[in-house]
Design a protein around this motif. Structure first.
Motif, PDB file in Angstrom:
ATOM      1  N   SER A   1     -58.613  36.361  49.167  1.00  0.00           N
ATOM      2  CA  SER A   1     -57.294  36.032  49.719  1.00  0.00           C
ATOM      3  C   SER A   1     -56.263  37.066  49.279  1.00  0.00           C
ATOM      4  O   SER A   1     -55.474  37.564  50.091  1.00  0.00           O
ATOM      5  CB  SER A   1     -56.885  34.638  49.255  1.00  0.00           C
ATOM      6  N   TRP A   2     -56.268  37.393  47.989  1.00  0.00           N
ATOM      7  CA  TRP A   2     -55.330  38.397  47.473  1.00  0.00           C
ATOM      8  C   TRP A   2     -55.588  39.747  48.133  1.00  0.00           C
ATOM      9  O   TRP A   2     -54.654  40.441  48.530  1.00  0.00           O
ATOM     10  CB  TRP A   2     -55.437  38.510  45.957  1.00  0.00           C
ATOM     11  N   LEU A   3     -56.865  40.115  48.265  1.00  0.00           N
ATOM     12  CA  LEU A   3     -57.201  41.397  48.890  1.00  0.00           C
ATOM     13  C   LEU A   3     -56.746  41.437  50.348  1.00  0.00           C
ATOM     14  O   LEU A   3     -56.299  42.474  50.836  1.00  0.00           O
ATOM     15  CB  LEU A   3     -58.713  41.659  48.814  1.00  0.00           C
ATOM     16  N   GLY A   4     -56.856  40.302  51.042  1.00  0.00           N
ATOM     17  CA  GLY A   4     -56.389  40.224  52.425  1.00  0.00           C
ATOM     18  C   GLY A   4     -54.908  40.518  52.539  1.00  0.00           C
ATOM     19  O   GLY A   4     -54.462  41.162  53.492  1.00  0.00           O
ATOM     20  N   HIS A   5     -54.140  40.082  51.556  1.00  0.00           N
ATOM     21  CA  HIS A   5     -52.706  40.367  51.539  1.00  0.00           C
ATOM     22  C   HIS A   5     -52.463  41.815  51.096  1.00  0.00           C
ATOM     23  O   HIS A   5     -51.680  42.539  51.725  1.00  0.00           O
ATOM     24  CB  HIS A   5     -51.999  39.393  50.579  1.00  0.00           C
ATOM     25  N   ALA A   6     -53.146  42.241  50.054  1.00  0.00           N
ATOM     26  CA  ALA A   6     -52.916  43.566  49.472  1.00  0.00           C
ATOM     27  C   ALA A   6     -53.304  44.706  50.413  1.00  0.00           C
ATOM     28  O   ALA A   6     -52.700  45.774  50.361  1.00  0.00           O
ATOM     29  CB  ALA A   6     -53.688  43.704  48.157  1.00  0.00           C
ATOM     30  N   LYS A   7     -54.261  44.483  51.281  1.00  0.00           N
ATOM     31  CA  LYS A   7     -54.748  45.579  52.133  1.00  0.00           C
ATOM     32  C   LYS A   7     -53.710  46.055  53.154  1.00  0.00           C
ATOM     33  O   LYS A   7     -53.865  47.114  53.733  1.00  0.00           O
ATOM     34  CB  LYS A   7     -56.041  45.183  52.842  1.00  0.00           C
ATOM     35  N   HIS A   8     -52.638  45.291  53.326  1.00  0.00           N
ATOM     36  CA  HIS A   8     -51.599  45.695  54.279  1.00  0.00           C
ATOM     37  C   HIS A   8     -50.557  46.606  53.638  1.00  0.00           C
ATOM     38  O   HIS A   8     -49.524  46.890  54.243  1.00  0.00           O
ATOM     39  CB  HIS A   8     -50.938  44.474  54.910  1.00  0.00           C
ATOM     40  N   ALA A   9     -50.828  47.049  52.428  1.00  0.00           N
ATOM     41  CA  ALA A   9     -49.932  47.971  51.727  1.00  0.00           C
ATOM     42  C   ALA A   9     -50.772  49.128  51.185  1.00  0.00           C
ATOM     43  O   ALA A   9     -51.998  49.118  51.270  1.00  0.00           O
ATOM     44  CB  ALA A   9     -49.226  47.247  50.581  1.00  0.00           C
ATOM     45  N   ASP A  10     -50.097  50.124  50.645  1.00  0.00           N
ATOM     46  CA  ASP A  10     -50.784  51.278  50.065  1.00  0.00           C
ATOM     47  C   ASP A  10     -51.301  50.891  48.687  1.00  0.00           C
ATOM     48  O   ASP A  10     -50.659  51.158  47.668  1.00  0.00           O
ATOM     49  CB  ASP A  10     -49.815  52.472  49.965  1.00  0.00           C
ATOM     50  N   THR A  11     -52.485  50.252  48.642  1.00  0.00           N
ATOM     51  CA  THR A  11     -52.972  49.679  47.394  1.00  0.00           C
ATOM     52  C   THR A  11     -54.381  50.110  47.018  1.00  0.00           C
ATOM     53  O   THR A  11     -54.984  49.515  46.128  1.00  0.00           O
ATOM     54  CB  THR A  11     -52.963  48.136  47.463  1.00  0.00           C
ATOM     55  N   TYR A  12     -54.923  51.123  47.658  1.00  0.00           N
ATOM     56  CA  TYR A  12     -56.311  51.489  47.357  1.00  0.00           C
ATOM     57  C   TYR A  12     -56.495  51.785  45.871  1.00  0.00           C
ATOM     58  O   TYR A  12     -57.378  51.237  45.225  1.00  0.00           O
ATOM     59  CB  TYR A  12     -56.766  52.690  48.196  1.00  0.00           C
ATOM     60  N   GLY A  13     -55.647  52.628  45.301  1.00  0.00           N
ATOM     61  CA  GLY A  13     -55.749  52.967  43.882  1.00  0.00           C
ATOM     62  C   GLY A  13     -55.528  51.750  42.991  1.00  0.00           C
ATOM     63  O   GLY A  13     -56.234  51.560  42.002  1.00  0.00           O
TER      64      GLY A  13
ATOM     65  N   ARG B   1     -56.091  48.554  43.752  1.00  0.00           N
ATOM     66  CA  ARG B   1     -57.254  47.677  43.837  1.00  0.00           C
ATOM     67  C   ARG B   1     -58.432  48.243  43.057  1.00  0.00           C
ATOM     68  O   ARG B   1     -59.137  47.515  42.359  1.00  0.00           O
ATOM     69  CB  ARG B   1     -57.630  47.430  45.300  1.00  0.00           C
ATOM     70  N   LYS B   2     -58.625  49.546  43.154  1.00  0.00           N
ATOM     71  CA  LYS B   2     -59.725  50.186  42.429  1.00  0.00           C
ATOM     72  C   LYS B   2     -59.539  50.018  40.919  1.00  0.00           C
ATOM     73  O   LYS B   2     -60.469  49.653  40.202  1.00  0.00           O
ATOM     74  CB  LYS B   2     -59.786  51.673  42.798  1.00  0.00           C
ATOM     75  N   ASN B   3     -58.323  50.249  40.420  1.00  0.00           N
ATOM     76  CA  ASN B   3     -58.043  50.111  38.988  1.00  0.00           C
ATOM     77  C   ASN B   3     -58.145  48.659  38.519  1.00  0.00           C
ATOM     78  O   ASN B   3     -58.623  48.398  37.423  1.00  0.00           O
ATOM     79  CB  ASN B   3     -56.665  50.669  38.642  1.00  0.00           C
ATOM     80  N   LEU B   4     -57.672  47.720  39.331  1.00  0.00           N
ATOM     81  CA  LEU B   4     -57.715  46.315  38.944  1.00  0.00           C
ATOM     82  C   LEU B   4     -59.145  45.814  38.754  1.00  0.00           C
ATOM     83  O   LEU B   4     -59.418  45.032  37.844  1.00  0.00           O
ATOM     84  CB  LEU B   4     -57.017  45.440  39.989  1.00  0.00           C
ATOM     85  N   PHE B   5     -60.048  46.253  39.624  1.00  0.00           N
ATOM     86  CA  PHE B   5     -61.391  45.686  39.609  1.00  0.00           C
ATOM     87  C   PHE B   5     -62.409  46.517  38.842  1.00  0.00           C
ATOM     88  O   PHE B   5     -63.543  46.099  38.685  1.00  0.00           O
ATOM     89  CB  PHE B   5     -61.861  45.406  41.037  1.00  0.00           C
ATOM     90  N   ASN B   6     -62.025  47.684  38.341  1.00  0.00           N
ATOM     91  CA  ASN B   6     -62.930  48.452  37.483  1.00  0.00           C
ATOM     92  C   ASN B   6     -62.975  47.808  36.111  1.00  0.00           C
ATOM     93  O   ASN B   6     -61.944  47.552  35.501  1.00  0.00           O
ATOM     94  CB  ASN B   6     -62.458  49.910  37.346  1.00  0.00           C
ATOM     95  N   GLY B   7     -64.154  47.544  35.619  1.00  0.00           N
ATOM     96  CA  GLY B   7     -64.310  47.040  34.259  1.00  0.00           C
ATOM     97  C   GLY B   7     -64.145  45.556  34.087  1.00  0.00           C
ATOM     98  O   GLY B   7     -64.258  45.056  32.970  1.00  0.00           O
ATOM     99  N   ILE B   8     -63.863  44.813  35.140  1.00  0.00           N
ATOM    100  CA  ILE B   8     -63.749  43.359  35.007  1.00  0.00           C
ATOM    101  C   ILE B   8     -65.148  42.760  35.103  1.00  0.00           C
ATOM    102  O   ILE B   8     -65.887  43.037  36.028  1.00  0.00           O
ATOM    103  CB  ILE B   8     -62.853  42.756  36.108  1.00  0.00           C
ATOM    104  N   THR B   9     -65.494  41.956  34.124  1.00  0.00           N
ATOM    105  CA  THR B   9     -66.803  41.293  34.116  1.00  0.00           C
ATOM    106  C   THR B   9     -66.602  39.809  33.872  1.00  0.00           C
ATOM    107  O   THR B   9     -65.859  39.413  32.982  1.00  0.00           O
ATOM    108  CB  THR B   9     -67.704  41.879  33.012  1.00  0.00           C
ATOM    109  N   PHE B  10     -67.255  39.018  34.688  1.00  0.00           N
ATOM    110  CA  PHE B  10     -67.260  37.570  34.513  1.00  0.00           C
ATOM    111  C   PHE B  10     -68.625  37.204  33.939  1.00  0.00           C
ATOM    112  O   PHE B  10     -69.642  37.547  34.514  1.00  0.00           O
ATOM    113  CB  PHE B  10     -67.065  36.860  35.863  1.00  0.00           C
ATOM    114  N   CYS B  11     -68.644  36.531  32.799  1.00  0.00           N
ATOM    115  CA  CYS B  11     -69.901  36.166  32.154  1.00  0.00           C
ATOM    116  C   CYS B  11     -70.010  34.660  31.992  1.00  0.00           C
ATOM    117  O   CYS B  11     -69.068  34.006  31.558  1.00  0.00           O
ATOM    118  CB  CYS B  11     -70.003  36.799  30.762  1.00  0.00           C
ATOM    119  N   LYS B  12     -71.172  34.154  32.361  1.00  0.00           N
ATOM    120  CA  LYS B  12     -71.498  32.754  32.106  1.00  0.00           C
ATOM    121  C   LYS B  12     -72.839  32.790  31.400  1.00  0.00           C
ATOM    122  O   LYS B  12     -73.845  33.147  32.005  1.00  0.00           O
ATOM    123  CB  LYS B  12     -71.604  31.970  33.402  1.00  0.00           C
TER     124      LYS B  12
END
Length: 186
Positions: free
Chosen positions: A135-147, A149-160
């Motif tokens: 949902s957030w990406l759907g909103h963010a993609k309408h702006a100049d956000t490639y860099g 988005r790339k920085n936000l999602f690099n290195g994020i790990t979800f562990c269970k």
């Protein structure tokens, strides 16, 4: 004393704003002759090359609204060059590009941290996390956000337990980004 304005946050707010401010739209376009005008619910944006004319239109709009017991917000009303950008719908809109508002990306960072913690405790399912991020990406993609988005999602790990899920799971949306930019003219 009678209450003023429209009920903010109520599901009918947008509907009432469209009905209540329809005459204002016609007044601005037809009587004031404003060629470039945008209204979203109760936010108005007028464009003109003549700053003096904008000040006059502001005063005329203020007077027009008084007959319906409405007021222009004194701290949120300003006249500025389009080069500084316009805050609109979660974006900062400039004449030739759009940026995501800073509070929007900071909010996502806070939500990602919370979702990561809840996921690690088994209190949140991956499909809910993915839906929120998409949902957030759907909103963010309408702006100049490639860099961004790339920085936000690099290195994020979800562990269970022993099974990590990296942000690479969101990578498909990052690679399929389409930049949509409409030039704003005034």
């Amino acid at each position: 004393m009678r209450k003023k304005g429209i009920p903010i946050g109520n599901l009918t707010s947008q509907f009432f704003a469209n009905i209540y401010l329809n005459d204002l739209d016609h007044y601005i376009k037809e009587r004031l002759g404003c060629k470039y005008y945008i209204r979203y619910v109760d936010d108005l944006t007028l464009f003109d090359n003549d700053k003096k004319k904008l000040w006059e239109m502001k005063d005329q709009i203020r007077e027009y609204l008084e007959k319906d017991r409405l007021k222009i917000h004194p701290k949120k009303t300003f006249i500025a060059p389009v080069s500084i950008g316009i805050d609109c719908l979660g974006y900062r809109v400039f004449p030739s590009y759009r940026r995501l508002r800073k509070d929007n990306s900071l909010g996502l960072i806070r939500r990602l941290k919370k979702m990561r913690r809840l996921y690690s405790l088994g209190l949140m399912r991956w499909d809910k996390i993915n839906a929120s991020v998409q949902s957030w990406l759907g909103h963010a993609k309408h702006a100049d956000t490639y860099g961004l988005r790339k920085n936000l999602f690099n290195g994020i790990t979800f562990c269970k337990g022993d099974s990590p899920v990296t942000a690479k799971a969101f990578e498909g949306v990052q690679r399929n980004f389409i930049h949509i930019s409409k030039k704003v003219t005034a």
